[in-house]
Design an enzyme around this catalytic site. Structure first.
Site, PDB file in Angstrom:
ATOM      1  N   GLY A 214      29.765   0.840 -10.871  1.00 45.54           N
ATOM      2  CA  GLY A 214      30.536   1.568  -9.682  1.00 45.54           C
ATOM      3  C   GLY A 214      31.734   2.203 -10.129  1.00 45.54           C
ATOM      4  O   GLY A 214      31.707   3.327  -9.762  1.00 45.54           O
TER       5      GLY A 214
ATOM      6  N   LYS B 207      23.338  -7.044  -3.781  1.00 51.62           N
ATOM      7  CA  LYS B 207      24.055  -6.641  -5.013  1.00 51.62           C
ATOM      8  C   LYS B 207      23.315  -6.173  -6.003  1.00 51.62           C
ATOM      9  O   LYS B 207      23.045  -7.043  -6.945  1.00 51.62           O
ATOM     10  CB  LYS B 207      25.083  -7.756  -5.376  1.00 51.62           C
ATOM     11  CG  LYS B 207      25.816  -8.034  -4.026  1.00 51.62           C
ATOM     12  CD  LYS B 207      26.890  -9.062  -4.650  1.00 51.62           C
ATOM     13  CE  LYS B 207      27.968  -9.384  -3.388  1.00 51.62           C
ATOM     14  NZ  LYS B 207      28.712  -8.472  -2.660  1.00 51.62           N
ATOM     15  N   THR B 208      23.251  -4.523  -6.106  1.00 47.91           N
ATOM     16  CA  THR B 208      22.481  -3.983  -7.339  1.00 47.91           C
ATOM     17  C   THR B 208      22.888  -2.726  -7.627  1.00 47.91           C
ATOM     18  O   THR B 208      23.871  -2.052  -6.853  1.00 47.91           O
ATOM     19  CB  THR B 208      20.592  -3.956  -6.895  1.00 47.91           C
ATOM     20  OG1 THR B 208      20.904  -2.848  -5.855  1.00 47.91           O
ATOM     21  CG2 THR B 208      20.155  -5.066  -6.299  1.00 47.91           C
TER      22      THR B 208
ATOM     23  N   VAL C 144      43.714  -5.562 -14.470  1.00 48.46           N
ATOM     24  CA  VAL C 144      44.715  -5.553 -13.407  1.00 48.46           C
ATOM     25  C   VAL C 144      44.955  -7.165 -13.012  1.00 48.46           C
ATOM     26  O   VAL C 144      44.097  -7.852 -12.822  1.00 48.46           O
ATOM     27  CB  VAL C 144      44.119  -5.002 -12.341  1.00 48.46           C
ATOM     28  CG1 VAL C 144      44.711  -5.081 -11.086  1.00 48.46           C
ATOM     29  CG2 VAL C 144      44.027  -3.479 -12.521  1.00 48.46           C
TER      30      VAL C 144
ATOM     31  N   ASP D 119      29.444  -4.737  -6.532  1.00 50.27           N
ATOM     32  CA  ASP D 119      29.043  -6.313  -6.370  1.00 50.27           C
ATOM     33  C   ASP D 119      30.251  -7.047  -5.972  1.00 50.27           C
ATOM     34  O   ASP D 119      30.112  -8.222  -5.343  1.00 50.27           O
ATOM     35  CB  ASP D 119      28.826  -6.915  -7.760  1.00 50.27           C
ATOM     36  CG  ASP D 119      27.591  -6.508  -8.269  1.00 50.27           C
ATOM     37  OD1 ASP D 119      26.857  -5.784  -7.528  1.00 50.27           O
ATOM     38  OD2 ASP D 119      27.270  -6.931  -9.219  1.00 50.27           O
TER      39      ASP D 119
ATOM     40  N   CYS E 146      21.673  -8.707  -8.308  1.00 45.32           N
ATOM     41  CA  CYS E 146      20.216  -8.613  -8.463  1.00 45.32           C
ATOM     42  C   CYS E 146      19.434 -10.039  -8.291  1.00 45.32           C
ATOM     43  O   CYS E 146      18.954 -10.817  -9.298  1.00 45.32           O
ATOM     44  CB  CYS E 146      19.691  -8.049  -9.892  1.00 45.32           C
ATOM     45  SG  CYS E 146      18.019  -7.569 -10.008  1.00 45.32           S
TER      46      CYS E 146
ATOM     47  N   GLN F 105      23.260  -3.599 -17.339  1.00 41.30           N
ATOM     48  CA  GLN F 105      22.912  -4.997 -17.285  1.00 41.30           C
ATOM     49  C   GLN F 105      21.299  -5.223 -16.731  1.00 41.30           C
ATOM     50  O   GLN F 105      20.804  -6.228 -17.299  1.00 41.30           O
ATOM     51  CB  GLN F 105      23.539  -5.740 -16.100  1.00 41.30           C
ATOM     52  CG  GLN F 105      25.310  -5.748 -16.397  1.00 41.30           C
ATOM     53  CD  GLN F 105      26.235  -6.196 -15.336  1.00 41.30           C
ATOM     54  OE1 GLN F 105      25.893  -7.302 -14.859  1.00 41.30           O
ATOM     55  NE2 GLN F 105      27.240  -5.485 -15.100  1.00 41.30           N
TER      56      GLN F 105
ATOM     57  N   CYS G  17      15.165  -3.443  -5.748  1.00 38.85           N
ATOM     58  CA  CYS G  17      14.986  -4.591  -6.790  1.00 38.85           C
ATOM     59  C   CYS G  17      13.505  -4.190  -7.275  1.00 38.85           C
ATOM     60  O   CYS G  17      12.632  -4.634  -6.886  1.00 38.85           O
ATOM     61  CB  CYS G  17      15.119  -5.714  -6.194  1.00 38.85           C
ATOM     62  SG  CYS G  17      15.357  -7.328  -7.254  1.00 38.85           S
TER      63      CYS G  17
HETATM   64  P1  FAD Z   1      30.019  -4.143 -13.137  1.00 43.01           P
HETATM   65  O1  FAD Z   1      28.916  -3.537 -13.495  1.00 43.01           O
HETATM   66  O2  FAD Z   1      29.586  -5.852 -13.386  1.00 43.01           O
HETATM   67  O3  FAD Z   1      31.579  -4.010 -13.754  1.00 43.01           O
HETATM   68  C1  FAD Z   1      32.640  -4.700 -13.174  1.00 43.01           C
HETATM   69  C2  FAD Z   1      33.717  -4.317 -14.277  1.00 43.01           C
HETATM   70  O4  FAD Z   1      35.066  -4.720 -13.818  1.00 43.01           O
HETATM   71  C3  FAD Z   1      33.460  -4.846 -15.559  1.00 43.01           C
HETATM   72  O5  FAD Z   1      33.515  -3.774 -16.534  1.00 43.01           O
HETATM   73  C4  FAD Z   1      34.930  -5.631 -15.556  1.00 43.01           C
HETATM   74  O6  FAD Z   1      35.264  -5.793 -16.966  1.00 43.01           O
HETATM   75  C5  FAD Z   1      35.640  -4.951 -14.913  1.00 43.01           C
HETATM   76  N1  FAD Z   1      37.169  -6.003 -14.359  1.00 43.01           N
HETATM   77  C6  FAD Z   1      36.719  -7.321 -13.890  1.00 43.01           C
HETATM   78  N2  FAD Z   1      37.954  -7.758 -13.706  1.00 43.01           N
HETATM   79  C7  FAD Z   1      38.995  -6.834 -13.925  1.00 43.01           C
HETATM   80  C8  FAD Z   1      40.379  -6.670 -13.943  1.00 43.01           C
HETATM   81  N3  FAD Z   1      40.858  -7.686 -13.541  1.00 43.01           N
HETATM   82  N4  FAD Z   1      40.887  -5.576 -14.312  1.00 43.01           N
HETATM   83  C9  FAD Z   1      40.055  -4.378 -14.501  1.00 43.01           C
HETATM   84  N5  FAD Z   1      38.890  -4.415 -14.467  1.00 43.01           N
HETATM   85  C10 FAD Z   1      38.264  -5.721 -14.318  1.00 43.01           C
HETATM   86  N6  FAD Z   1      20.413  -3.698 -10.356  1.00 43.01           N
HETATM   87  C11 FAD Z   1      19.572  -2.987 -10.216  1.00 43.01           C
HETATM   88  O7  FAD Z   1      19.818  -1.886  -9.426  1.00 43.01           O
HETATM   89  N7  FAD Z   1      18.287  -3.100 -10.580  1.00 43.01           N
HETATM   90  C12 FAD Z   1      18.165  -4.076 -11.652  1.00 43.01           C
HETATM   91  O8  FAD Z   1      16.887  -4.341 -11.965  1.00 43.01           O
HETATM   92  C13 FAD Z   1      18.912  -5.015 -11.822  1.00 43.01           C
HETATM   93  N8  FAD Z   1      18.759  -6.226 -12.647  1.00 43.01           N
HETATM   94  C14 FAD Z   1      19.812  -6.802 -13.014  1.00 43.01           C
HETATM   95  C15 FAD Z   1      19.833  -8.055 -13.963  1.00 43.01           C
HETATM   96  C16 FAD Z   1      20.521  -8.627 -14.588  1.00 43.01           C
HETATM   97  C17 FAD Z   1      20.149  -9.971 -15.263  1.00 43.01           C
HETATM   98  C18 FAD Z   1      21.924  -8.497 -13.785  1.00 43.01           C
HETATM   99  C19 FAD Z   1      22.977  -9.352 -14.356  1.00 43.01           C
HETATM  100  C20 FAD Z   1      21.997  -7.629 -12.980  1.00 43.01           C
HETATM  101  C21 FAD Z   1      21.173  -6.694 -12.805  1.00 43.01           C
HETATM  102  N9  FAD Z   1      21.378  -5.866 -11.574  1.00 43.01           N
HETATM  103  C22 FAD Z   1      20.278  -4.914 -11.423  1.00 43.01           C
HETATM  104  C23 FAD Z   1      22.730  -5.642 -10.979  1.00 43.01           C
HETATM  105  C24 FAD Z   1      23.608  -4.577 -11.535  1.00 43.01           C
HETATM  106  O9  FAD Z   1      23.549  -4.762 -12.932  1.00 43.01           O
HETATM  107  C25 FAD Z   1      24.795  -4.766 -10.714  1.00 43.01           C
HETATM  108  O10 FAD Z   1      24.679  -4.721  -9.417  1.00 43.01           O
HETATM  109  C26 FAD Z   1      25.701  -3.554 -11.227  1.00 43.01           C
HETATM  110  O11 FAD Z   1      26.013  -3.423 -12.530  1.00 43.01           O
HETATM  111  C27 FAD Z   1      27.108  -4.086 -10.620  1.00 43.01           C
HETATM  112  O12 FAD Z   1      28.157  -3.009 -10.963  1.00 43.01           O
HETATM  113  P2  FAD Z   1      29.914  -3.069 -10.451  1.00 43.01           P
HETATM  114  O13 FAD Z   1      30.476  -2.023 -10.787  1.00 43.01           O
HETATM  115  O14 FAD Z   1      29.863  -3.670  -9.117  1.00 43.01           O
HETATM  116  O15 FAD Z   1      30.260  -4.459 -11.411  1.00 43.01           O
HETATM  117  C1  UQ1 Z   2      18.244   3.012  -8.939  1.00 39.60           C
HETATM  118  O1  UQ1 Z   2      18.650   4.136  -8.514  1.00 39.60           O
HETATM  119  C2  UQ1 Z   2      18.800   2.291  -9.830  1.00 39.60           C
HETATM  120  O2  UQ1 Z   2      20.004   2.884 -10.315  1.00 39.60           O
HETATM  121  C3  UQ1 Z   2      19.854   3.408 -11.482  1.00 39.60           C
HETATM  122  C4  UQ1 Z   2      18.216   1.205 -10.350  1.00 39.60           C
HETATM  123  O3  UQ1 Z   2      18.914   0.328 -11.105  1.00 39.60           O
HETATM  124  C5  UQ1 Z   2      18.474   0.166 -12.321  1.00 39.60           C
HETATM  125  C6  UQ1 Z   2      17.180   0.589  -9.976  1.00 39.60           C
HETATM  126  O4  UQ1 Z   2      16.703  -0.684 -10.369  1.00 39.60           O
HETATM  127  C7  UQ1 Z   2      16.418   1.242  -8.866  1.00 39.60           C
HETATM  128  C8  UQ1 Z   2      15.159   0.592  -8.328  1.00 39.60           C
HETATM  129  C9  UQ1 Z   2      16.749   2.581  -8.037  1.00 39.60           C
HETATM  130  C10 UQ1 Z   2      16.275   3.181  -7.083  1.00 39.60           C
HETATM  131  C11 UQ1 Z   2      15.491   4.514  -7.746  1.00 39.60           C
HETATM  132  C12 UQ1 Z   2      14.300   4.684  -7.491  1.00 39.60           C
HETATM  133  C13 UQ1 Z   2      13.421   5.968  -7.960  1.00 39.60           C
HETATM  134  C14 UQ1 Z   2      13.381   4.032  -6.597  1.00 39.60           C
END
Ligand code: FAD
Ligand code: UQ1
Length: 415
Positions: A14, A306-307, A77, A298, A162, A42, A341
């Protein structure tokens, strides 16, 4: 003392994508605070656990991932001071902002399961997890070693990122046991704390089918509470009101740890809801109390799944709303809760779930996505990673909404 127009807290999915969008607009006026040296994709962790992709393919240096025209502080932070529009970092410096976007993700609470941490560190134990960047590489070797006994896969009693991943790894392992001709000697069990296998009925029905067809035992309202490493036993508690506990012996135990909002956020009740998630309006993604604070991903209170797919859709809304607000206009875009998902069900197939806040399917492709397909597996394993590194981290992927509109036009023509 530092100051900027847009401060982004967290450089994960994000944070990185939002920083890229705003750094394109406001060059050198964006600051990112992110402690990690490495940036992980991830969603690949599930495939690494299945021996399908390499760990190397899931990571890049943070410095090569964050936008070049923004300033990165490699710090945490430590506290928020919203009335002063300021945060304090781990090096003691403070940063002032006009707009702040919080994208801190989830914290994994490994320590909440007694026995888990010591088992994960032990290469000889059968306990593993795709959820940690430091635990994921042990998963496939442990699956490959399992020739008999019971393979248990768990889903915890907390929100998770996820929510499909804990069962995807079960399906992949089950397929692996079959291919290795040991399936008859391995019992495969999925124990989930949730009352359902999946939150959206259409896909839940499809997944129950998969489990029945492949003889995977599913126990709902069943929560892992402790591991006894010496006896290789897992302790579960029933969440059906009885609170009964029981013990199950494992040869393989895949754990999805409990997780929740980061401690730093929980320390600031004025920023969070009662669970500790950043309190935002679920449509605008603006903070419910401070009008110059926004959230994505997330760590926010919005009730979507949360994805990363959700973040793609949120990013578009957030960018437009912040730009409108900066221009003194009312915010017009609303996030509909889109999440997706890709439920990998084996080495060559996947059910691509897509849905919104109402848990109604919102599918991109002109096929019935409740079915298993090879093309959705290819998307998950090879196309989405590419999409992530080339477009999303650069702020140029807003999700598949465009394709969805196009394919629904095709669907209508066919009728
Ligand atoms: P993150 O990417 O986790 O980033 C949070 C960041 O904040 C980290 O880099 C951390 O270091 C930083 N942070 C934490 N505390 C502090 C602080 N105090 N100060 C500054 N920075 C800080 N999503 C899908 O769409 N499709 C999938 O198939 C899928 N499969 C997954 C499988 C697994 C095993 C996992 C673990 C996740 C999966 N996801 C999937 C989910 C996806 O990876 C997460 O939803 C996404 O990466 C979340 O992004 P985010 O920016 O919210 O958090
Ligand atoms: C998606 O946009 C995305 O972010 C890049 C994922 O993370 C890995 C996904 O798993 C999925 C399913 C999407 C949605 C995209 C399409 C083309 C259905």
């Amino acid at each position: 003392h530092h100051s900027c127009k847009v401060l982004v807290v967290g450089g994960g999915t994000g944070g990185c994508s939002m920083a890229a969008k705003f750094a394109d607009k406001f060059k050198d006026q964006v600051i990112i605070v992110e402690p990690n040296e490495l940036h992980y994709y991830q969603p690949m962790f599930t495939l690494i656990g299945g021996g399908i992709r390499s760990f190397e393919a899931s990571k890049k240096l943070m410095k090569d991932t964050l936008p070049k025209n923004a300033k990165w502080f490699q710090e945490n932070v430590m506290s928020f001071e919203p009335p002063q529009n300021q945060v304090t970092m781990s090096n003691g410096d403070s940063v002032q902002y006009e707009i702040m976007i919080i994208a801190m993700g989830l914290q994994l609470y490994w320590e909440k399961i007694p026995g888990l941490i010591e088992c994960l560190k032990d290469n000889m134990s059968g306990v593993c997890s795709i959820y940690g960047s430091d635990t994921v590489i042990n998963v496939f070797p442990k699956i490959a070693r399992t020739k008999s006994g019971t393979a248990i896969f768990t889903f915890p009693n907390s929100p998770v990122k996820c929510p499909g991943a804990p069962q995807k790894i079960a399906y992949i392992a089950e397929d692996y046991f079959r291919n290795q001709k040991v399936r008859n000697n391995v019992k495969v069990v999925y124990n989930t704390a949730l009352p359902v296998i999946f939150g959206v009925k259409k896909y839940a029905d499809a997944l129950w089918d998969v489990c029945k067809r492949r003889n995977i035992t599913v126990n709902v309202q069943t929560n892992l509470i402790e591991i006894d490493p010496a006896k290789e036993e897992a302790v579960f508690q029933k969440l059906d009101g009885s609170n009964e506990t029981f013990v199950e012996k494992y040869s393989l135990l895949h754990v999805c740890p409990p997780m929740g909002p980061p401690d730093v956020l929980k320390k600031h009740p004025s920023l969070t809801n009662e669970m500790g998630f950043l309190s935002v309006d679920p449509k605008t993604l603006r903070h419910t109390k401070y009008s110059n604070i926004y959230g994505i991903g997330d760590c926010i209170s919005a009730p979507n799944s949360k994805t990363m797919a959700a973040i793609a859709a949120q990013g578009k809304v957030l960018y437009k709303n912040i730009m409108d607000d900066l221009a003194g206009k009312p915010m017009t875009m609303a996030y509909n809760g889109y999440s997706s998902c890709p439920l990998v069900t084996g080495y060559r197939k996947c059910i691509l779930a897509e849905f919104d806040y109402n848990l109604k399917p919102l599918e991109t492709f002109p096929v019935n996505q409740g079915r298993e397909y090879f093309f959705t597996f290819i998307l998950k394993a090879y196309v989405f990673p590419l999409l992530y590194w080339t477009l999303m981290t650069r702020g140029k992927w807003d999700g598949p909404e465009f394709f969805r509109k196009y394919s629904s036009m095709i669907k209508k023509k066919e009728i």
